[in-house]
Design an enzyme around this catalytic site. Structure first.
Site, PDB file in Angstrom:
ATOM      1  CG  HIS A  38      45.166  46.905  44.694  1.00  0.00           C
ATOM      2  ND1 HIS A  38      46.377  47.468  44.340  1.00  0.00           N
ATOM      3  CD2 HIS A  38      45.422  46.144  45.799  1.00  0.00           C
ATOM      4  CE1 HIS A  38      47.318  47.049  45.168  1.00  0.00           C
ATOM      5  NE2 HIS A  38      46.766  46.252  46.072  1.00  0.00           N
ATOM      6  CG  HIS A  92      43.751  50.631  53.745  1.00  0.00           C
ATOM      7  ND1 HIS A  92      43.808  49.459  54.477  1.00  0.00           N
ATOM      8  CD2 HIS A  92      44.958  50.764  53.140  1.00  0.00           C
ATOM      9  CE1 HIS A  92      45.014  48.916  54.322  1.00  0.00           C
ATOM     10  NE2 HIS A  92      45.724  49.692  53.521  1.00  0.00           N
TER      11      HIS A  92
END
Length: 191
Positions: A46, A131
């Site tokens: 995620h 990220h």
């Protein structure tokens, strides 16, 4: 009087299974090339926007409501996944990640909105760098510069909502339970 039970929360961009699979495939060569890292299971991939931390059960709904109010004005958008990187950039690495080649500004905007919504609970002052964490090392490990040279994931991620997750800490990996999907309802935006 006993202390009320607490839950551990964070807000993130939830990734569809095909995107998680693409990340898993793209980073597979790193698993054998870079020793000393614990790899994030595919189902846990995620993009964290803000870590809320431990809250009492009765604080979950106010956190959810604050996040929803904060992120709802943002418009849905598309971000594009790129190549691999590491934190920190120099010395021994603690985190390996997959980054973005497009949509970073929109991701940063949504992250800032989420952070502002729960500002009274946020203790992490590091700047947001979009990220997806794929591996962690404890203790930090050496990573040769060329080791992260993989083909970019090169996939679009449509961001239409922020998900409030509850972490269930367990070994060897935590389990992340989505407890609320908070839609982005603003006008159109460039991805």
């Amino acid at each position: 009087m006993s202390e009320r039970p607490k839950v551990r929360l964070f807000a993130a961009v939830e990734l569809p299974s095909d995107i998680r699979t693409a990340i898993e495939v793209a980073t597979a060569p790193l698993r054998t090339a870079i020793p000393g890292f614990r790899w994030v299971p595919q189902e846990n991939l995620h993009l964290t926007l803000v870590f809320v931390g431990w809250v009492r059960d009765d604080e979950v709904e106010p956190v959810r409501a604050a996040l929803e109010t904060a992120v709802a004005p943002a418009a849905p958008f598309t971000a594009r996944l790129g190549g691999a990187g590491r934190f920190p950039e120099r010395g021994k690495a603690r985190v390996l990640w997959v980054g973005f080649t497009a949509g970073a500004e929109a991701l940063a905007d949504v992250a800032e909105r989420a952070r502002t919504g729960v500002a009274d609970r946020v203790t992490d002052a590091r700047p947001f760098r979009p990220h997806i964490t794929v591996a962690r090392a404890k203790p930090p490990a050496r990573v040769a510069a060329r080791a992260l040279d993989i083909a970019p994931v090169d996939r679009d991620v449509t961001v239409e909502a922020v998900t409030l997750f509850r972490s269930h800490l367990r070994s060897p990996h935590p389990r992340y339970e989505p407890i609320a999907h908070l839609g982005l309802r603003g006008g159109s935006a460039d991805g």
